[in-house]
Design an enzyme around this catalytic site. Structure first.
Site, PDB file in Angstrom:
ATOM      1  N   ARG A 358     -51.890 -17.221  86.626  1.00  0.00           N
ATOM      2  CA  ARG A 358     -50.849 -16.732  85.719  1.00  0.00           C
ATOM      3  C   ARG A 358     -51.358 -15.529  84.956  1.00  0.00           C
ATOM      4  O   ARG A 358     -52.432 -15.568  84.380  1.00  0.00           O
ATOM      5  CB  ARG A 358     -50.461 -17.814  84.727  1.00  0.00           C
ATOM      6  CG  ARG A 358     -49.501 -18.797  85.318  1.00  0.00           C
ATOM      7  CD  ARG A 358     -48.598 -19.297  84.215  1.00  0.00           C
ATOM      8  NE  ARG A 358     -48.063 -20.584  84.581  1.00  0.00           N
ATOM      9  CZ  ARG A 358     -47.363 -21.340  83.740  1.00  0.00           C
ATOM     10  NH1 ARG A 358     -47.150 -20.929  82.516  1.00  0.00           N
ATOM     11  NH2 ARG A 358     -46.892 -22.491  84.124  1.00  0.00           N
ATOM     12  N   ASP A 497     -38.289 -27.587  82.963  1.00  0.00           N
ATOM     13  CA  ASP A 497     -38.307 -26.654  84.098  1.00  0.00           C
ATOM     14  C   ASP A 497     -37.414 -27.107  85.245  1.00  0.00           C
ATOM     15  O   ASP A 497     -37.042 -26.316  86.089  1.00  0.00           O
ATOM     16  CB  ASP A 497     -39.730 -26.578  84.666  1.00  0.00           C
ATOM     17  CG  ASP A 497     -40.605 -25.636  83.871  1.00  0.00           C
ATOM     18  OD1 ASP A 497     -40.073 -24.658  83.335  1.00  0.00           O
ATOM     19  OD2 ASP A 497     -41.824 -25.897  83.800  1.00  0.00           O
ATOM     20  N   THR A 713     -51.948 -27.822  78.367  1.00  0.00           N
ATOM     21  CA  THR A 713     -50.639 -28.464  78.308  1.00  0.00           C
ATOM     22  C   THR A 713     -50.103 -28.465  76.885  1.00  0.00           C
ATOM     23  O   THR A 713     -50.879 -28.562  75.919  1.00  0.00           O
ATOM     24  CB  THR A 713     -50.714 -29.918  78.834  1.00  0.00           C
ATOM     25  OG1 THR A 713     -49.612 -30.662  78.279  1.00  0.00           O
ATOM     26  CG2 THR A 713     -51.996 -30.617  78.420  1.00  0.00           C
TER      27      THR A 713
HETATM   28  C1  GLC Z   1     -44.629 -27.600  81.864  1.00  0.00           C
HETATM   29  C2  GLC Z   1     -44.359 -26.146  81.541  1.00  0.00           C
HETATM   30  C3  GLC Z   1     -43.461 -26.013  80.345  1.00  0.00           C
HETATM   31  C4  GLC Z   1     -42.238 -26.875  80.473  1.00  0.00           C
HETATM   32  C5  GLC Z   1     -42.608 -28.318  80.797  1.00  0.00           C
HETATM   33  C6  GLC Z   1     -41.417 -29.202  81.059  1.00  0.00           C
HETATM   34  O1  GLC Z   1     -45.424 -28.167  80.890  1.00  0.00           O
HETATM   35  O2  GLC Z   1     -45.561 -25.437  81.287  1.00  0.00           O
HETATM   36  O3  GLC Z   1     -43.088 -24.675  80.171  1.00  0.00           O
HETATM   37  O4  GLC Z   1     -41.504 -26.799  79.291  1.00  0.00           O
HETATM   38  O5  GLC Z   1     -43.420 -28.333  81.935  1.00  0.00           O
HETATM   39  O6  GLC Z   1     -40.781 -28.920  82.262  1.00  0.00           O
END
Ligand code: GLC
Length: 805
Positions: A358, A497, A713
């Site tokens: 990234r 996501d 995280t």
């Molecule tokens: C992952 C991603 C984050 C997202 C989360 C939930 O931790 O990095 O951006 O909000 O998943 O999907």
């Protein structure tokens, strides 16, 4: 705390270390060294990699992901047995992997350093790996002691495997090119690796890169710059031919794979100790000479390691808690806090899972990461807040990915093809800019720095505005992107996501975030005596209150969203995904749900989503009844967003329970997913007991309890906020500090030492009646306060605060 035999390690609270005394951990258990200038990841067996600035574009040494934690920063010891053969071992248990009957290993992961100790046949070694404060190289400081009754002669070999070039992906896949642009030299005390060296005197010097692997404090006897020669045919890092021989064959690399390997011999009398250092970095030849001569001073590494400890321990000292729960203390005082700094610094780029690819900060990720450190280092937080504000587009939306070389005022945006190509992000997400509200609020409340709201900050693409107006524009962005029923559209995704609710489909999570944003703007507007904005925000709040009430509530719960086809996601009775965690916890956090309703929905969460490892993100998992945009279906049931225990969401749940004053439930959720509390089930959890992961497999999985995606995280910051603001009840606002602990009834007392606006607070909370929240009496320096509130204006340099619950 004493280690129990079933565990791999324990917390050393005083030194702020996690001590691994059984090296065959279920996964590589890692630590982070360095700073944004030079980063290094190291496992308890010295596996890992290093990079200059970027894990993608500055990769210095190799690591093979998803394999056997190899290679790494290896130091081998070899002792002649007969004429030709050595008995050999490594300073870390792996890669040689001696039988643990005769080989003892202790790894101490600390704040910014990792110390690996070994003892084999009366030879004790201690290797401290660290990156000096602000430096762009790393040091492997070695100390060897002979604990035998006779003299010992030992050959020592240090080894690092260079990449052929700095771009990680090129180094891994474009072998027909990268293997032919590099070579190594031996320069008396170091191996010099050059990349594109012909450009040095010809076309473009900036293409040239040179790396060094050097030895200070001991004499190099033999060397090797070629991996194949070092390892030998069909051998591995565990049994290199040169280590077996106890000496290197002085081969240098010309094409194929470079490495740095240096050998020295030490002769130690009984009880004698010797010290020397290996140095690794991206340095020019002249710099290398200077560096290596500097480390001839054997006392330098210890001074630097102490400086690192001082730096980190100083930051962490801004909040120190002593509660009856040792695991809670270890996490809040050291490891959760340290992880918050690591996510704040490294975002989601480089770990043993994220391969470094990234090339920027995820907007929502970083804005949330900031929340995890505000109480410890508001100055550092402020800088990042301004940076993230400058990545907001002039129309109020936020860049989903903010490049490391972000150039405010001049950036492309998702509307531009170039941005899409450069970042892989096709459009805006619905939640990104809305995370600014709790983050800016928390910062202003912690510091009282309300003047920040008037500071002028550029937009990402063009123009500039005060921070206050930036926030108003974030609200505009949501109001300009409404979907059906007048609720905020789901856009590319919201926090989840895997939820594609679409341009007209709507997100309840975002609706609640927006509701909370109005509330925060009302607070700010009041303070600024901006009654026009205050009224407008109040009006909007009431408007959305009505819509949320009518559209987002079904029988006994908040639903998760509504698709463009008007299908409600997360209603009672749905065969799958009928109950979602985040809209329930956020109904409480946003202030939308009152106490009665808040308790009712969270009771339902407990009933329908809670498991022994935490509450699931939703349930039942998708298998057959997913709607079109439910990408969670791609995952196995009980995994990640498909009904796994998404650990980031536990933080919000802890906070929500604490805001409702239900301390026992808050701590129950906390302990279910707390890494330290899972120290004794490491063979189930697999991940580091001192670090949060992204998610835990839940009840549908044959491996329930197994956790994944360590270190980088959002869990780190949400759980930290859930504990500091929630359980510990440190709830500052612009004028002072509210103390509202929400603790389990059995906590009879606890203490906190906190630095608040440069004042020291020594807080003692007494709970003789076994309450879970509430305040009977609060005194500050002997004076009784009104309710549980401490006005900042009465604070002295040092304050004795007693709260009786
Ligand atoms: C992952 C991603 C984050 C997202 C989360 C939930 O931790 O990095 O951006 O909000 O998943 O999907």
């Amino acid at each position: 705390m004493q280690k129990q035999s079933s565990q791999y390690g324990y917390f050393d609270a005083e030194k702020r270390e996690y001590v691994i005394d059984k090296p065959d951990t279920p996964m590589p258990w890692a630590n982070y060294l360095g700073s944004p200038a030079y980063g290094a990841i190291i496992s308890n067996n010295a596996g890992g990699y290093s990079f200059v600035k970027s894990g993608a574009a500055g990769r210095l040494i190799r690591y093979r992901f998803n394999e056997q934690d190899r290679p790494g920063r290896y130091i081998y010891f070899c002792e002649p047995k007969e004429e030709t053969e050595c008995d050999y071992w490594s300073a870390s248990w792996q890669p040689v992997g001696k039988s643990l009957d005769g080989y003892k290993s202790i790894c101490r992961h600390g704040t910014g350093y990792t110390l690996i100790e070994a003892e084999y046949k009366n030879i004790q070694s201690q290797v401290c790996y660290y990156v000096p404060q602000g430096a762009e190289y790393e040091v492997w400081k070695v100390k060897v002691t002979n604990k035998d009754t006779k003299a010992r002669k030992i050959s020592v070999i240090g080894f690092a495997e260079f990449t052929c070039e700095s771009f990680y992906e090129q180094d891994q896949v474009n072998l027909q090119y990268t293997q032919f642009i590099t070579r190594t030299y031996f320069k008396d005390k170091f191996i010099l690796q050059t990349i594109n060296e012909n450009c040095l005197n010809a076309v473009n010097e900036s293409r040239v890169e040179t790396r060094i692997f050097g030895l200070s404090g001991a004499k190099v006897e033999t060397y090797c710059g070629d991996r194949a020669a070092f390892l030998g045919k069909y051998r591995d890092y565990g049994n290199p031919v040169s280590v077996e021989k106890g000496k290197l064959d002085n081969t240098l690399n010309y094409n194929l794979n470079p490495c740095g390997a240096l050998q020295t011999t030490i002769i130690l009398q009984p009880g004698q100790t010797t010290e020397f250092s290996f140095l690794l970095g991206q340095k020019r030849e002249a710099q290398a000479k200077e560096l290596i001569s500097r480390y001839e001073d054997a006392a330098l590494p210890d001074r630097e390691i102490n400086e690192l400890k001082k730096y980190w321990h100083g930051k962490l000292a801004n909040l120190k808690v002593v509660t009856p729960d040792e695991n809670f203390n270890n996490m809040i005082n050291t490891w959760n806090a340290y992880q918050c700094f690591i996510t704040f610094i490294w975002s989601r780029a480089a770990s043993l899972i994220y391969c470094g690819q990234r090339n920027g900060y995820g907007y929502r990720d970083t804005v949330q990461d900031i929340q995890g450190i505000i109480h410890l280092d508001p100055v550092m937080a402020l800088e990042k807040i301004k940076f993230m504000i400058s990545a907001q587009v002039n129309h109020g939306g936020a860049l989903p990915l903010v490049k490391y070389n972000h150039n405010p005022g001049h950036e492309d945006k998702p509307e531009d093809q170039t941005y899409r190509q450069g970042t892989g992000h096709p459009s805006y997400r619905a939640d990104d800019a809305l995370w600014l509200f709790p983050t800016v609020w928390k910062y202003v409340a912690e510091t009282g720095n309300i003047a920040l709201l008037d500071e002028v900050i550029p937009y990402a693409d063009k123009g500039k505005d005060t921070l206050f107006n930036h926030l108003l524009k974030a609200i505009d962005f949501s109001l300009n992107h409404l979907g059906i029923h007048g609720l905020p559209a789901g856009l590319h995704a919201d926090w989840n996501d895997c939820l594609r609710l679409g341009a007209n489909g709507v997100s309840v999570f975002v609706a609640l975030q927006l509701y909370y944003a109005f509330e925060i703007m009302i607070r700010f507007a009041k303070y600024k005596k901006d009654s026009k904005t205050e009224k407008n925000m109040e009006k909007l709040k009431q408007r959305f209150r009505k819509i949320i009430e009518v559209r987002c509530w079904d029988k006994d719960r908040f639903v998760r969203g509504i698709t463009e086809k008007d299908v409600v996601v997360g209603k009672p009775g749905d065969p799958e995904a009928s109950m979602w965690l985040n809209p329930q916890s956020w109904a409480v956090i946003s202030g939308f749900a009152d106490e009665t309703r808040g308790k009712a929905v969270l009771d339902l969460v407990h009933k329908e989503l809670n498991t022994k490892y935490g509450a699931r993100l939703m349930a039942p998992s998708y298998r057959k009844h997913a709607f079109d945009g439910a990408l969670a279906l791609l995952f196995n049931p009980s995994t990640k967003e498909n009904g796994g225990i998404f650990l980031q969401s536990q933080g919000w749940l802890i906070l929500a329970e604490a805001l409702l004053g239900r301390g026992s439930l808050a701590l129950e959720y906390y302990l279910e997913s707390c890494p330290a509390a899972q120290n004794s089930i490491a063979d189930i959890r697999l991940q580091e007991p001192y670090v949060y992961s992204q998610f835990t497999e839940s009840t549908d999985s044959p491996f329930e309890g197994r956790s994944h995606v360590h270190w980088l995280t959002g869990t780190a910051s949400t759980v930290m906020v859930g504990c500091v603001e929630g359980i510990l009840g440190l709830r500052p606002d612009i004028d002072g500090l509210r103390l509202s602990p929400a603790i389990p009834a059995q906590w009879k007392s606890f203490t906190m030492e906190k630095v608040f606006r440069n004042c020291k607070l020594n807080i003692k909370v007494n709970n003789p009646d076994g309450k879970e929240s509430g305040c009977k009496k609060l005194t500050v320096n002997g004076t009784a306060m009104e309710g549980n509130y401490i006005p900042a204006s009465i604070l002295k340099t040092e304050n004795e605060i007693i709260l009786e619950m």
